[in-house]
Structure formats: C-alpha cells, structure tokens
Scaffold this motif. Structure first.
Motif, PDB file in Angstrom:
ATOM      1  N   GLU A   6     -76.063 -15.032  16.246  1.00 38.35           N
ATOM      2  CA  GLU A   6     -75.643 -15.923  17.324  1.00 38.35           C
ATOM      3  C   GLU A   6     -74.473 -15.310  18.072  1.00 38.35           C
ATOM      4  OE1 GLU A   6     -74.221 -20.562  17.991  1.00 38.35           O
ATOM      5  OE2 GLU A   6     -75.053 -19.900  16.055  1.00 38.35           O
ATOM      6  N   LEU A   7     -74.624 -15.181  19.383  1.00 45.47           N
ATOM      7  CA  LEU A   7     -73.586 -14.585  20.229  1.00 45.47           C
ATOM      8  C   LEU A   7     -72.512 -15.605  20.556  1.00 45.47           C
ATOM      9  CD1 LEU A   7     -75.817 -12.621  22.784  1.00 45.47           C
ATOM     10  CD2 LEU A   7     -74.600 -11.678  20.809  1.00 45.47           C
ATOM     11  N   GLU A   9     -69.657 -17.297  23.137  1.00 41.52           N
ATOM     12  CA  GLU A   9     -69.859 -17.819  24.493  1.00 41.52           C
ATOM     13  C   GLU A   9     -69.727 -16.723  25.544  1.00 41.52           C
ATOM     14  OE1 GLU A   9     -67.990 -21.236  27.473  1.00 41.52           O
ATOM     15  OE2 GLU A   9     -67.508 -21.244  25.334  1.00 41.52           O
ATOM     16  N   SER A  11     -70.189 -13.388  25.174  1.00 37.22           N
ATOM     17  CA  SER A  11     -71.310 -12.442  25.101  1.00 37.22           C
ATOM     18  C   SER A  11     -72.592 -13.066  25.629  1.00 37.22           C
ATOM     19  CB  SER A  11     -71.517 -11.976  23.659  1.00 37.22           C
ATOM     20  OG  SER A  11     -70.377 -11.288  23.182  1.00 37.22           O
ATOM     21  N   LEU A  12     -72.795 -14.348  25.330  1.00 39.79           N
ATOM     22  CA  LEU A  12     -73.997 -15.035  25.807  1.00 39.79           C
ATOM     23  C   LEU A  12     -74.006 -15.109  27.331  1.00 39.79           C
ATOM     24  CD1 LEU A  12     -76.572 -16.565  25.077  1.00 39.79           C
ATOM     25  CD2 LEU A  12     -75.202 -18.667  24.957  1.00 39.79           C
ATOM     26  N   THR A  15     -75.059 -11.745  28.775  1.00 43.75           N
ATOM     27  CA  THR A  15     -76.497 -11.476  28.708  1.00 43.75           C
ATOM     28  C   THR A  15     -77.254 -12.261  29.774  1.00 43.75           C
ATOM     29  OG1 THR A  15     -76.919 -13.219  27.071  1.00 43.75           O
ATOM     30  CG2 THR A  15     -76.359 -11.040  26.236  1.00 43.75           C
ATOM     31  N   GLN A  16     -76.838 -13.492  30.023  1.00 42.30           N
ATOM     32  CA  GLN A  16     -77.532 -14.315  31.013  1.00 42.30           C
ATOM     33  C   GLN A  16     -77.334 -13.772  32.426  1.00 42.30           C
ATOM     34  OE1 GLN A  16     -75.777 -18.118  30.060  1.00 42.30           O
ATOM     35  NE2 GLN A  16     -77.363 -18.611  28.522  1.00 42.30           N
TER      36      GLN A  16
END
Length: 436
Positions: A6-7, A9, A11-12, A15-16
């Motif tokens: 789970e990344l 916040e 890192s997420l 990616t988005q």
C-alpha cells in the motif's frame, strides 16, 4: 499496475498524476515526432550511456522512451538479457513511467524507499541505488528517461547528480536538433511545392494576358493611345514574369541548390550597357558605367544581366537620392570583376552577415518607402556562385556601400551546359567609358 504494497498518500498521488500523462495524445505525438521509437541503436546515444557509466562507475545506464504501451530502450550500457535483445519493457513493468509529471526518481536505497520498495521491478532488476531523470522537450512533454542503477546502497554526491543532469541535457539537445532538422526538411518540401504550384498557376494567366494584349495591338493598333497602352501593359506583364522567376530561383538558393545557367560567349560590358540604359528610364541620370571596353566571358548572359539589374536597382532605391551610382567593370588575372558603389546610410555591421539570406531585408530597407521581397541580393549571390564566383560587400559612411562580384572568365560550375572554348581576350584598358 499493481504495487506490492500500500502506497502512502504522496506516492499514490504521484502514480495517479503520471498515469493521466501516460496517454496524453500531445505527449505521444511528441514521441512520434522524434522518430526514435523502435529504431536501431545509434552511436550518438550509446556514447552518452557509456560515458555516464564510466564517470559514475555504475554497471547499468539506460536511455528510454516511454509511450502508452511500453518502455523502449534506445541506448544502454550493461543491460542484461533478455532486455538487451528485446530492448523493451511492458508499460505495466516500467518504473520510468512515474517521471511523466517531470519529477525525477532519486534514491540511495530503493528497498527502504516508501515508493520504490513496493514497485514490482525493484527486486527482479536488482535496483538499490537509482537515478531516473526525465527527458523533457521544449513544449514540456516527458518523452522518456535517462537512468543509472547501482545494485548496492550508495549515497549519490552532488557532482554525480550534476553529471547525470548535464548528460540528460545533452540527450535532449541531440533529440531537439534532430527534430529541428526534420521540421526544416518538411518546411522546405512544402515551400518548394507551394512555390512550384504558385508560379505555375500565375504563369498561365500571364501568358493568356500577353496573347490578349498582342491581339489587341494587331487589331486596334491604329487607334490613338492603343500602342502606348499595350507597351505599358506588356512591360508590367514582363516584370511580373521576372518576379515569378526570381521567386523560383530564390527558392532554389534557399534550398541549397544552385540556380541553373545556360552559358555562351558574351560581352559583360555590352550586357551592362543595355541593363543600365533600361534602368535609366526608371532612375534617370543616376548610373555611371566605368569600363575598359569589351569584357568577354563564357557565362550565362541572362544571369549576368540579373546580377547588374538587382545591384543597380537596389543602389538606386536605398542609396542617397540624387547621388551617382558607379558601376565598375574590370579584369584581374583570370577573373572579371563588377563593382556597384552608392553613397548613403551604411548597412549596419550585424546585418552584413544576413544580407544575402532569402527574404531578409535590412532595417533601412524595411523602414524606407521602398517595397520588396528581399530576393534581389540572394539571387545575386546565387548567380555569382553558380558561375563559380563570389560576392562581397563593404559599407561605411565615408566610402559608401560597395558590392563586388568576382567571376571566372569561364564559368566553372559543375552543373553548367558544356561551354565552348574560351574566346581570346585583348589587353585590359584603363576605364574610359561613361554612361549617365
């Protein structure tokens, strides 16, 4: 793609954002415009990959392009099999896709990095220390990356980061220069096509107009004023034809090709006399011809005439009003020389470098009431060089502006029609003749 954990916040969010950039049509078009995707290895890029590996003492460096479907390895040093043979990686396995927002990926210990430790390629690729820098074009699109990989923990120094950034800039310089060359070739082809079509379409109505005027003169020439009107219209149509030919020849010069010549034995002095007499109808009492009698050449008579017409008319347009314009013909060894000298405001030194470029007009010409296309001087240079000669210019407030044409007595251009034997030349006399 699925990460192995789970990344956080931050890192997420990265990616988005990068995933949205992945399929950006403008970015993908920019990659296609490079012409590098799926192409063979090239030393220009391989050299930079090797150099980075040598300077940083790393076992692996890669130059990549990243489109919506894969990461393509354009160049590398130390890439293992099977990737060295396939030279690509599915986009779902790509780490470099996460630089598409323009952010670098730099880590001294990937297994401990909150983002990298969960990427499925980190372990299989043996990535520990890594630098991934985006390749960003002038429009801001990320085309791919330049990266180096170390299979052990390593603290990157500021010097090492600077080396990678400078080499990334060199990669983009190579790509941008290639893009510019491609665009110039495309523009040249479009320009050539446009000029050819334009001149063809213009010549058709001009020819019809000439035939109509000639018919009018034959049928109604006895009526008052008809002959004078016909002469004016014919003169204007002839001038339009010369402008069309100038446009064609200037297009050839700009494309780096020589203008075509048809050479024969001719008298440079006689050509100058005729050209200046006709120009004197427009610019009366301006031209002074200084020559030592006949000056025989093997050259293109029309090309010589156009050299004189362009230089003399330019001098009349942009020189000091009412001052004489000297046209001096001479011979020096195996060369003929033509000088056109006028008084007036000098040409600025920085403009002398560009004055022979097609469609370039000096500041004084642009600011004057005289209109023009900026084709005369490029054509002068084009005709001089096609003969195997050259043109030079000097300009100062004291001495005025002097254009000098130097031509071989027998044209030496490799593109000419076979020339006849050179005529005999008499001894050169001192200048005595004047035309005013």
């Amino acid at each position: 793609m699925k990460f192995l954990g789970e990344l956080d916040e931050s890192s997420l969010g990265r990616t988005q954002r990068c995933n949205r950039r992945l399929t950006d049509p403008n970015r993908l078009q920019a990659i296609r415009d490079t012409g590098l995707m799926d192409t063979p290895r090239e030393e220009a890029f391989d050299r930079l990959a090797r150099l980075a590996a040598e300077i940083l003492k790393v076992p692996l460096t890669i130059i990549s392009l990243v489109d919506a479907e894969k990461q393509f390895f354009k160049a590398d040093f130390g890439l293992p099999s099977p990737f060295r043979e396939t030279r690509e990686l599915p986009i779902d396995a790509s780490l470099c896709r996460y630089t598409l927002e323009g952010e670098s990926i730099i880590s001294s210990n990937a297994p401990a990095d909150p983002f990298l430790k969960f990427h499925p390629s980190t372990g299989p690729w043996g990535i520990v220390a890594i630098i991934v820098l985006p390749l960003i074009n002038p429009e801001g699109h990320v085309l791919g990356t330049f990266c180096c990989i170390e299979p052990k923990v390593r603290e990157w120094t500021q010097h090492e980061l600077t080396v990678m950034r400078e080499m990334t800039a060199s990669i983009m310089t190579e790509i941008n220069l290639r893009n510019q060359i491609t665009k110039l070739k495309t523009e040249q082809n479009l320009r050539d096509t446009f000029v050819a079509a334009l001149t063809h379409d213009l010549r058709t109505p001009l020819t019809a107009s000439k035939l109509g005027v000639q018919l009018l003169a034959r049928r109604h020439g006895e009526l008052p004023g008809v002959q004078a009107a016909v002469a004016r219209v014919t003169q204007s149509l002839d001038r339009a034809e010369r402008m069309i030919q100038d446009l064609l020849d200037a297009s050839q010069v700009q494309a780096g090709r020589r203008v075509s010549l048809k050479v024969s034995e001719c008298d440079f002095h006689a050509i100058a006399v005729q050209a200046l007499e006709e120009l004197s109808a427009v610019y009366p009492e301006r031209f002074v011809l200084k020559a030592g009698g006949p000056l025989n050449l093997v050259a293109d008579p029309i090309g010589l005439r156009r050299i004189i017409e362009n230089l003399a008319s330019n001098a009349a347009k942009y020189g000091a009003p009412g001052t004489p314009i000297e046209v001096v013909l001479g011979r020096s060894g195996e060369h003929a020389t033509l000088q056109v000298i006028n008084q007036g405001n000098p040409i600025a030194g920085d403009e002398l470098l560009n004055i022979f470029e097609p469609f370039h007009r000096s500041r004084s010409a642009t600011e004057s009431a005289q209109k023009g296309w900026g084709l005369g001087l490029p054509l002068v240079r084009g005709f001089a060089e096609a003969h195997g000669g050259k043109v030079t210019v000097t300009s100062s407030a004291e001495a005025g502006t002097c254009f000098t044409i130097t031509l071989p007595l027998q044209a030496t251009s490799p593109e000419l029609f076979p020339a006849r034997a050179r005529p005999e030349h008499g001894k050169e006399e001192k200048p005595t003749g004047f035309l005013s």
